[in-house]
Structure formats: structure tokens, C-alpha cells
Design a protein around this motif. Structure first.
Motif, PDB file in Angstrom:
ATOM      1  N   ASN A 206       0.736  -1.151   0.032  1.00 20.59           N
ATOM      2  CA  ASN A 206       0.075  -0.082   0.065  1.00 20.59           C
ATOM      3  C   ASN A 206       1.001   1.311  -0.030  1.00 20.59           C
ATOM      4  O   ASN A 206       0.359   2.524  -0.144  1.00 20.59           O
ATOM      5  CB  ASN A 206      -0.972  -0.101   1.360  1.00 20.59           C
ATOM      6  N   ASN A 207       2.269   1.124   0.138  1.00 23.50           N
ATOM      7  CA  ASN A 207       3.243   2.188   0.143  1.00 23.50           C
ATOM      8  C   ASN A 207       3.544   2.706  -1.087  1.00 23.50           C
ATOM      9  O   ASN A 207       3.921   1.624  -1.987  1.00 23.50           O
ATOM     10  CB  ASN A 207       4.125   2.085   0.981  1.00 23.50           C
ATOM     11  N   SER A 208       3.602   3.892  -1.460  1.00 27.65           N
ATOM     12  CA  SER A 208       4.152   4.481  -2.600  1.00 27.65           C
ATOM     13  C   SER A 208       5.610   4.916  -2.295  1.00 27.65           C
ATOM     14  O   SER A 208       6.356   5.054  -3.452  1.00 27.65           O
ATOM     15  CB  SER A 208       3.392   5.338  -3.280  1.00 27.65           C
ATOM     16  N   THR A 209       6.055   5.011  -1.297  1.00 22.23           N
ATOM     17  CA  THR A 209       7.282   5.508  -0.698  1.00 22.23           C
ATOM     18  C   THR A 209       7.835   4.736   0.644  1.00 22.23           C
ATOM     19  O   THR A 209       6.998   4.129   1.306  1.00 22.23           O
ATOM     20  CB  THR A 209       7.391   7.029  -0.410  1.00 22.23           C
ATOM     21  N   PHE A 210       8.951   4.829   0.920  1.00 20.26           N
ATOM     22  CA  PHE A 210       9.713   4.190   2.004  1.00 20.26           C
ATOM     23  C   PHE A 210      10.950   5.066   2.367  1.00 20.26           C
ATOM     24  O   PHE A 210      11.240   5.751   1.963  1.00 20.26           O
ATOM     25  CB  PHE A 210      10.017   2.828   1.795  1.00 20.26           C
ATOM     26  N   LYS A 211      11.393   4.903   3.752  1.00 19.43           N
ATOM     27  CA  LYS A 211      12.338   5.562   4.310  1.00 19.43           C
ATOM     28  C   LYS A 211      13.682   4.948   4.363  1.00 19.43           C
ATOM     29  O   LYS A 211      13.664   3.538   4.235  1.00 19.43           O
ATOM     30  CB  LYS A 211      12.191   6.125   5.507  1.00 19.43           C
ATOM     31  N   ALA A 212      14.703   5.545   3.998  1.00 16.16           N
ATOM     32  CA  ALA A 212      16.197   4.865   3.700  1.00 16.16           C
ATOM     33  C   ALA A 212      17.388   5.730   4.094  1.00 16.16           C
ATOM     34  O   ALA A 212      16.985   6.927   4.240  1.00 16.16           O
ATOM     35  CB  ALA A 212      16.281   4.383   2.463  1.00 16.16           C
ATOM     36  N   PHE A 213      18.316   5.222   4.866  1.00 18.46           N
ATOM     37  CA  PHE A 213      19.465   5.971   5.152  1.00 18.46           C
ATOM     38  C   PHE A 213      20.473   6.043   4.061  1.00 18.46           C
ATOM     39  O   PHE A 213      20.742   4.926   3.555  1.00 18.46           O
ATOM     40  CB  PHE A 213      20.151   5.295   6.261  1.00 18.46           C
ATOM     41  N   ARG A 214      20.522   7.322   3.362  1.00 13.80           N
ATOM     42  CA  ARG A 214      21.133   7.294   2.086  1.00 13.80           C
ATOM     43  C   ARG A 214      22.544   7.975   2.264  1.00 13.80           C
ATOM     44  O   ARG A 214      22.591   8.827   3.079  1.00 13.80           O
ATOM     45  CB  ARG A 214      20.195   8.126   0.977  1.00 13.80           C
ATOM     46  N   VAL A 215      23.402   7.419   1.495  1.00  7.63           N
ATOM     47  CA  VAL A 215      24.913   8.134   1.727  1.00  7.63           C
ATOM     48  C   VAL A 215      24.917   8.583   0.073  1.00  7.63           C
ATOM     49  O   VAL A 215      24.849   8.146  -0.827  1.00  7.63           O
ATOM     50  CB  VAL A 215      25.742   7.107   1.880  1.00  7.63           C
ATOM     51  N   GLU A 216      25.400   9.968   0.158  1.00  6.65           N
ATOM     52  CA  GLU A 216      25.578  10.767  -1.121  1.00  6.65           C
ATOM     53  C   GLU A 216      27.014  11.215  -1.265  1.00  6.65           C
ATOM     54  O   GLU A 216      27.653  11.523  -0.141  1.00  6.65           O
ATOM     55  CB  GLU A 216      24.624  11.909  -1.489  1.00  6.65           C
ATOM     56  N   GLU A 217      27.357  11.402  -2.310  1.00 10.77           N
ATOM     57  CA  GLU A 217      28.907  12.058  -2.708  1.00 10.77           C
ATOM     58  C   GLU A 217      28.540  13.499  -3.164  1.00 10.77           C
ATOM     59  O   GLU A 217      27.839  13.381  -4.329  1.00 10.77           O
ATOM     60  CB  GLU A 217      29.415  11.190  -3.692  1.00 10.77           C
ATOM     61  N   ILE A 218      28.853  14.536  -2.399  1.00  7.81           N
ATOM     62  CA  ILE A 218      28.843  15.974  -2.856  1.00  7.81           C
ATOM     63  C   ILE A 218      30.132  16.566  -3.020  1.00  7.81           C
ATOM     64  O   ILE A 218      30.584  16.611  -1.976  1.00  7.81           O
ATOM     65  CB  ILE A 218      27.874  16.503  -1.875  1.00  7.81           C
ATOM     66  N   SER A 219      30.552  16.816  -3.993  1.00 12.48           N
ATOM     67  CA  SER A 219      31.841  17.472  -4.224  1.00 12.48           C
ATOM     68  C   SER A 219      32.901  16.873  -3.759  1.00 12.48           C
ATOM     69  O   SER A 219      34.035  17.570  -3.045  1.00 12.48           O
ATOM     70  CB  SER A 219      31.527  19.016  -3.753  1.00 12.48           C
TER      71      SER A 219
END
Length: 335
Positions: free
Chosen positions: A4-17
Motif C-alpha cells: 500500500n506504500n508508494s514511498t519508504f524511508k532509507a538511510f542514504r549516503v551521497e557523494e557531494i563535491s
């Protein structure tokens, strides 16, 4: 998708500069489109590989943004496999989960069916992730060691004893009747290690400062090493004839400076443990033992439970070598 969910939560790691940053993000379910099992994650756990992935180690995770988490337990939401039905409780550990496949620090994961196994009957989801990859690795180490050594053969030494693999190895070996000696760099943890079943505590600096001779006094029937380097060297050199040691880590060093004398003069066996690609038929055997006769009486004393918002703080402590106990990450409550 059967959710029933269209989204979910996650711990995301991103590379920025060129720098890496983490945040809790809302992800679309479409990001998990594809084949394989769709699993709603109830718990994950924190491992050293997760800390490396979260800090941008390209040897663990090649591309970002990414969701770490090499361990997950939860319920099947979609299944293309005859082996798993919707609603089954399953464990997924290692393989590529959390490395280059989005992992258990998200509320949902999508994985190949042959990465999963059904949760043993005598094990809760919480217990499964108190074990996680660390417990599987400890179980594999004990399983291999017990083929060659019996409790009556002598003392067994465990390095990195306050870490996840080390502490669970101490607990399981003690449960099985072995006399366990624990190596640690944390003198303040002596009481904790003795509660887990260690008979004697050896400080890491003392064990590292043993004589540099090719062979040392044969003091142990065998050992479980989780750190590598000089500690493993001295365990090997101090092991009795026909003894056995398992090794599964290299946080101290991946290198060994040894002669062949322990192997050709004492018949020592050195057994490597590869938890990432351990065959599924053998995983099932080890998980069943962890659920039953190997389950330590102290299992519920070996973890701290957190949520996603607290995860980065625990990662920082792990990278500093200051984390005690296993860290259980609650994603969705069992009850």
C-alpha cells in the motif's frame, strides 16, 4: 507492487563535491523495481562494512547515492520464487546486499531469491539481527573449529573479543563447553567479557608484545581471529601441535610476517572464513544451530537497539573503534 506504500524511508549516503554525507530520505517504491524478492525490512544491524560504505569507501561501494546495510530480516511482500510465499519471514545477509545493492538501512529491499533463507522456527527477527553477518561469521568459525577441536583439547583464544564476531564467538564457544580466553584492547570491558563466558582476559598490547621468535610456547588448542596482523601471527605461533585457527578479518593488517614452522613443525591448520559467499546449504545448517543448541544464554545482553535517526552516531563510533556490543537497527517493529 503488492504494497500500500508508494514511498519508504532509507538511510542514504551521497557523494557531494568529493565528500560523503548521510541523511534519512523518502524513496519511491519504483526505485526497487525489478525481479527478485521484495522484502519489508523489520530489523537490520550495523557492521564494519556498513561503516565503510557510509564513509565513501569505494572498495566496498562503487557508486553513490547508496543505502548501506549488509543485514536484513523481514517479511516477503512479492515473490517470483516457489520457495518463498508472501508473508514468509526471511533473513538476508552478505552477498552483495548493502555493498552495491541497496541494503537493509531501507524499509524495503529487493534481492535475488537465492540470497534469502527462511527465519528458523526458534529464532525471533530481533535475535536474527543481533546475530546478523557477525553472528553468521562467528557461527561459521565455531562450526569449522569444532570439526577439529573438542573442549577437552585445551584453551581456545578469541581476538577482537568486544566486537560483533568476537563477542558472539566467545558466547557460543562458552555455551559449547570450551575454555575461552579473550583478547581485547579495552581493559574496562573485562567484566562484560567474563559475563559472556571468557575465563581469562588478555590485553591486546601484551599479546602484541610477545617475542618475535618463529615459534612461541604452545599455549592454545586453537583460536578464532577477527583482526589479522600481529595478533593472528602470535596466535598461530602459540598454538599447540595439530591445533586450528580460523581467520575472518584484517582490521589490524591484511599481512602476516611468519615462517612456515608453525605449519610444518606443529601441523597447525589456518582456516579462512568467507561469510559473504558462504554456500546457502551450509548457511542453513549454521543458522539452525544458532537458533537452537548454539544460542548463547547472554544473547540479549550483546546489543543496543536504535532507529535510523541514531545510526550515523553509531557509525562514527564504530569507525573510531569505540563501539561496544552489536547495534540493532529497528526499521519496523515485530509486534
Amino acid at each position: 507492487m503488492e504494497t500500500n506504500n508508494s514511498t519508504f524511508k532509507a538511510f542514504r549516503v551521497e557523494e557531494i563535491s568529493g565528500k560523503f554525507a548521510s541523511s534519512i530520505q523518502t524513496m519511491p517504491m519504483e526505485s526497487l523495481a525489478g525481479e527478485g524478492l521484495l522484502i519489508r525490512v523489520h530489523y537490520s544491524s550495523l557492521n564494519y562494512k556498513d561503516a565503510l560504505s557510509a564513509s565513501g569507501n569505494k572498495g566496498v561501494t562503487r557508486k553513490y547515492p547508496h543505502t548501506p546495510g549488509i543485514d536484513a530480516v523481514g517479511t516477503v511482500v512479492e515473490s517470483p520464487s516457489a520457495e518463498f510465499a508472501v508473508g514468509d519471514s526471511v533473513i538476508v545477509t552478505s552477498y552483495d546486499l548493502g555493498m552495491n545493492t541497496n541494503g537493509g538501512f531501507g524499509e524495503y529491499i529487493r534481492v535475488p531469491a537465492d540470497w534469502a533463507l527462511k527465519l528458523p522456527k526458534n529464532m525471533s527477527m530481533q535475535e536474527a539481527m543481533i546475530y546478523g553477518t557477525a553472528g553468521l561469521t562467528a557461527g561459521m568459525s565455531v562450526w569449522q573449529l569444532s570439526k577439529l577441536l573438542k573442549p577437552e583439547d585445551g584453551k581456545v583464544i578469541v581476538s577482537g573479543a568486544t566486537g560483533g564476531v568476537g563477542s558472539l564467538s566467545v558466547s557460543i564457544l562458552s555455551k559449547l563447553g570450551y575454555e575461552v580466553l579473550a583478547i581485547t584492547g579495552k581493559a574496562s570491558e573485562e567484566d562484560y567479557l567474563k559475563r559472556l563466558g571468557a575465563r581469562e582476559i588478555i590485553l591486546r598490547q601484551d599479546f602484541e608484545n610477545l617475542d618475535a621468535k618463529p615459534l612461541l610456547k604452545p599455549s592454545y588448542a586453537g583460536g578464532i581471529d577477527t583482526v589479522g596482523g600481529l595478533i593472528l601471527q602470535n596466535i598461530i605461533k602459540s598454538t599447540q601441535p595439530m591445533g586450528a585457527i580460523t581467520c575472518c578479518g584484517n582490521v589490524a593488517s591484511p599481512k602476516l610476517d611468519l615462517t612456515v614452522f608453525p605449519f610444518i613443525l606443529r601441523g597447525i591448520s589456518l582456516i579462512g572464513i568467507d561469510s559473504q559467499n558462504f554456500p546457502m546449504k551450509l548457511r542453513k545448517i549454521v543458522w539452525e544451530k544458532l537458533a537452537n543448541e548454539w544460542k548463547p544464554d547472554t544473547l540479549m545482553d550483546t546489543f543496543d537497539q536504535i532507529n535510523l535517526d541514531q545510526l550515523q552516531g553509531k557509525i562514527d563510533l564504530m569507525l573510531k573503534g569505540e563501539l561496544r556490543k552489536r547495534t540493532l537497527v529497528e526499521m519496523i517493529s515485530e509486534g
